[in-house]
Write an enzyme that holds these catalytic residues in place. Sequence first.
Site, short mmCIF file in Angstrom:
data_model
loop_
_atom_site.label_atom_id
_atom_site.label_comp_id
_atom_site.label_asym_id
_atom_site.label_seq_id
_atom_site.Cartn_x
_atom_site.Cartn_y
_atom_site.Cartn_z
N GLN A 11 13.97 69.16 31.21
CA GLN A 11 14.03 70.13 31.03
C GLN A 11 15.91 69.75 29.58
O GLN A 11 16.72 69.20 30.19
CB GLN A 11 14.24 71.51 30.99
CG GLN A 11 14.02 72.55 29.54
CD GLN A 11 13.56 73.90 30.29
OE1 GLN A 11 12.94 73.98 30.87
NE2 GLN A 11 14.18 74.98 29.16
N SER A 91 14.64 67.77 38.37
CA SER A 91 14.41 69.09 38.06
C SER A 91 12.63 69.58 37.96
O SER A 91 11.98 68.73 38.60
CB SER A 91 15.13 69.96 37.63
OG SER A 91 15.18 71.96 36.79
N LEU A 92 12.33 69.63 36.48
CA LEU A 92 11.00 69.96 35.98
C LEU A 92 10.34 68.57 36.12
O LEU A 92 9.20 68.64 36.74
CB LEU A 92 11.56 69.96 34.75
CG LEU A 92 9.77 69.98 34.07
CD1 LEU A 92 8.73 70.81 34.57
CD2 LEU A 92 10.05 70.02 33.00
N ARG A 116 6.29 78.55 36.29
CA ARG A 116 7.54 78.44 36.59
C ARG A 116 8.63 78.57 35.63
O ARG A 116 9.37 79.09 35.70
CB ARG A 116 7.67 76.51 36.67
CG ARG A 116 8.92 76.18 37.20
CD ARG A 116 8.57 74.94 38.02
NE ARG A 116 10.04 74.13 37.97
CZ ARG A 116 11.07 73.72 37.19
NH1 ARG A 116 10.88 73.85 36.53
NH2 ARG A 116 12.06 73.32 37.88
N HIS A 202 19.25 77.22 38.58
CA HIS A 202 19.59 76.70 39.58
C HIS A 202 20.64 76.86 40.35
O HIS A 202 21.55 76.84 40.56
CB HIS A 202 19.22 74.63 39.67
CG HIS A 202 18.17 73.76 38.84
ND1 HIS A 202 17.46 73.76 39.83
CD2 HIS A 202 18.40 73.08 37.77
CE1 HIS A 202 16.52 73.02 39.47
NE2 HIS A 202 16.57 72.93 38.25
N GLN A 251 13.45 74.17 45.24
CA GLN A 251 14.11 73.58 43.98
C GLN A 251 15.20 74.83 42.52
O GLN A 251 16.18 74.33 42.71
CB GLN A 251 13.61 72.76 43.74
CG GLN A 251 13.72 71.85 42.53
CD GLN A 251 13.13 71.66 40.76
OE1 GLN A 251 13.24 72.41 40.60
NE2 GLN A 251 12.66 70.67 41.12
#
Length: 315
Positions: A11, A91-92, A116, A202, A251
């Site tokens: 993202q 991440s994503l 998510r 996060h 995560q």
Amino acid sequence: MKRVAFVFPGQGSQEVGMGKDLFDNFDTVRQMFRHADQQLDGDLTSLMFDGPQETLTNTENAQPALLLTSAAAAAVLKEKGVEPVMTAGHSLGEYSALVSAGAISLEEALPLVRLRGRLMEKAYPAGKGAMAAVLGGEMETIQSVLDSVNDETGEVVDAANFNCPGQLVISGTKQGIEAAGEKLKENGVKRVLPLNVSGPFHSRLMKPAAEKFAEELQKTDLTDTKLPVYANVTAAPVTERSQIAELLVQQLYSPVRFQEIIEAMLDKELDAIVEVGNGKVLTGLVKKIHRRMKTFSVQDTESLQAFVEWYKEES
């Protein structure tokens, strides 16, 4: 054959127009985009091509849009005979890496990342959480400052992304980020830049989202991967279905260890690291980690052609 790793953006890499060039030039991509629109009961394609940017940037839209663009670029690369030997994502982007490695289908991954995104948005009150990039400073000093802010203020501030040497992202409550920013500058950090994000991603403030996400993930048809995927949480390769699911839940509230992932990949004698999907953010980070590493970004026909020509050259 050349040994390449695929890395997939997360993202922040979304922008209006993403994926359009590939859509215009490849039947495979058009089919993928049309199927995604039907599956998500909306017109994601129009949002990606025409905006507005503000709506595209909403987490629940940005996440499937980025996944779709990355999966489309990877599909075209596969048609051209390009196969990675390992994958990873920021991440994503880890979901794009798992799709590429055969652990989950795009059809299952798209609604999963939309959920998510929604859970991440709802996990903490809007405007109460924040993130900031920390540029410069020693890691020990930064962590010491974060610990002292947590202890002295009762606010939450965690290390969220270890991106490259001299670049760390912190995440937590708005007050915690502000207090940490002031203290970090007092301790020699060059700059602390607030990020335009909608929540404290996060950080441990995402644990409520992780608990709900775990329930949905149990319904998802994950399989063992066909090649190693380097996990954000451990910076180590993972191939087994059960471990993948556990790490995807962790995560959400754990730091992204991107620098360590790239360093681990570099130990595997790669010829190039290829950013697959929109933008060149990860390409820039890789260069800061190892400036002599050969990199490519593949997001349109021009960049695709340049990479494929190199890939098929005789070594």
